[in-house]
Design an enzyme around this catalytic site. Sequence first.
Site, short mmCIF file in Angstrom:
data_model
loop_
_atom_site.label_atom_id
_atom_site.label_comp_id
_atom_site.label_asym_id
_atom_site.label_seq_id
_atom_site.Cartn_x
_atom_site.Cartn_y
_atom_site.Cartn_z
N SER A 234 -8.09 7.82 4.57
CA SER A 234 -6.97 8.29 5.65
C SER A 234 -6.51 9.13 5.74
CB SER A 234 -5.87 6.78 5.39
OG SER A 234 -6.04 5.15 4.95
N GLY A 270 -9.86 5.11 8.99
CA GLY A 270 -9.05 5.82 8.66
C GLY A 270 -8.63 7.72 9.47
N GLU A 312 -12.55 0.55 11.42
CA GLU A 312 -11.67 -0.18 10.83
C GLU A 312 -10.05 0.91 10.92
OE1 GLU A 312 -12.11 -0.74 7.11
OE2 GLU A 312 -13.37 -2.77 7.06
N ARG A 360 7.41 7.20 3.69
CA ARG A 360 5.81 8.95 4.20
C ARG A 360 6.21 10.07 3.85
NH1 ARG A 360 2.68 10.07 7.99
NH2 ARG A 360 1.24 9.55 6.64
N TYR A 364 4.06 11.07 0.82
CA TYR A 364 3.25 12.30 0.81
C TYR A 364 3.06 13.74 0.95
CZ TYR A 364 0.91 7.40 1.03
OH TYR A 364 0.31 6.24 1.09
N CYS A 391 20.72 7.29 -1.65
CA CYS A 391 21.36 8.45 -2.75
C CYS A 391 19.97 8.60 -3.71
CB CYS A 391 21.95 7.04 -3.52
SG CYS A 391 23.11 6.56 -3.05
N GLU A 392 19.08 9.58 -2.72
CA GLU A 392 18.01 10.35 -3.54
C GLU A 392 17.88 11.71 -2.73
OE1 GLU A 392 15.90 9.28 -5.63
OE2 GLU A 392 16.62 7.31 -6.09
#
Length: 481
Positions: A234, A270, A312, A360, A364, A391-392
């Site tokens: 992708s 992709g 696709e 994302r 990624y 909380c990250e």
Amino acid sequence: MSANPLAPEWLKPPTDANVLPATVWSQNAGRAESGMLEVAGVSASALAAEFGTPLYVVDEADVRARAAEARECFDREFGRVGSAAKVYYAGKAFLSTQIARWVTEAGLYIDVCSAGELAVALAAGVDPIRLGFHGNNKSLAEIDRAVRAGVGVIVIDSLIEIERIADAAARHSRVQSVRLRLNSGVHAHTHEYLATAREDQKFGITLADAPAAVARIRSHDSLRFLGLHSHIGSQIFESDGFVESAKRLLALHAELLRGGPIPELNLGGGFGIAYTSVDTALPTPEIAARFANIVASECARLGIPVPVVAVEPGRSIVGPSTFTLYEVGTIKDVEVTLPHSGTAIRKYVSVDGGMSDNIRTALYAADYSVRLANRASTAQPTLVRVVGKHCESGDIVVLADYLPGDVVPGDLLAVPATGAYGWAMASNYNYLARPAVVAVCDGVARVIVRGETEADLLSRDAGAGPDGVNAAAGVTEEGAP
């Protein structure tokens, strides 16, 4: 102005932080004379006032146009080489009943990969013959449901699925069309987690195992072998991987033709999109032309007919159509020590969403852009990191971009190109309700996916009881809000 040393190398300070690069934003997004961001005639401030934030905002005409362009381009190019094409919309990018209707009205088929996605497509009234069913671990119930519903094609992802699908088709007195997903071994130039045709991963079977698998498929009267399938990854900007994959699949396709007809070949999707102004995505007409040229030339070299080719696309149709609208909550300047000497300031701009509506960036390290949405500004561009409220420490929406330095709490920010995998991968982390999805067309905005409420979240908690749900909804004992 000079670049902030904390900025990535590719990100250059803009001369105007209000500009909306056309390659990143949807076709009908722009700035009004007032400087406010608007899409299809509806302003960001009006959207926020009516629907709240965070909010996914879809340019409906943009989605429809991209879907129609994909079909028209692949039809034209494969017609040019004496064949035909099927364009499947990859529903995993973002699927709702409205999206399903838009893409099928444009002439596309739809790929689904779960019982839930199948249910959405069927609820939209999509003819099941126009559906393809994917998945590396389709349950017996999902296979049975797909066959019973009359799904056009099921993609076989492992050898064990051959018997499972054959049994289900026989039980329902059907001949089920199937494709065989292959792991072509082509290494796409993309993020490690987005490369789906490398040898050491969960999808498909090897090229070497394919002939025996196809023989098993052909041994079942309840199955019809439609063709091979491959998906190399992708968010791909280069065509080299697709070319090599097509060559490998067509060589096997030619070999398998000796055992019977193979009407189709699926080359997957992709295709990449632009998330920032420096991204250069291949235009759909060019992708279609390249696919047709390589397939036609390889078929001529192998002395075989050109099959019907399926593709696709998902992200390239819905991704650029959408931006996510946020409200700024807090702002802080953080002094960061540079690797060699000195310091620099990174401005952290916190918004009312985060990794629950766009995972994302955290997953990624994906790059995104951001713009002020409620106004334009002549203030000096300032490097910012847009972060969420979770909380990250990894709760980052935009790793790096420039906003006018006068950004303040209460401003609206818009992050473009969030149509693919934003809502689809959203979660309720920290018990945040998932945002609504609003479609805008010809000056009218309407909800196509209702936003969740705290009452929705508590309604699934078996220990909350009706009193807890009513309290969250603000309902009194008498039932009045």
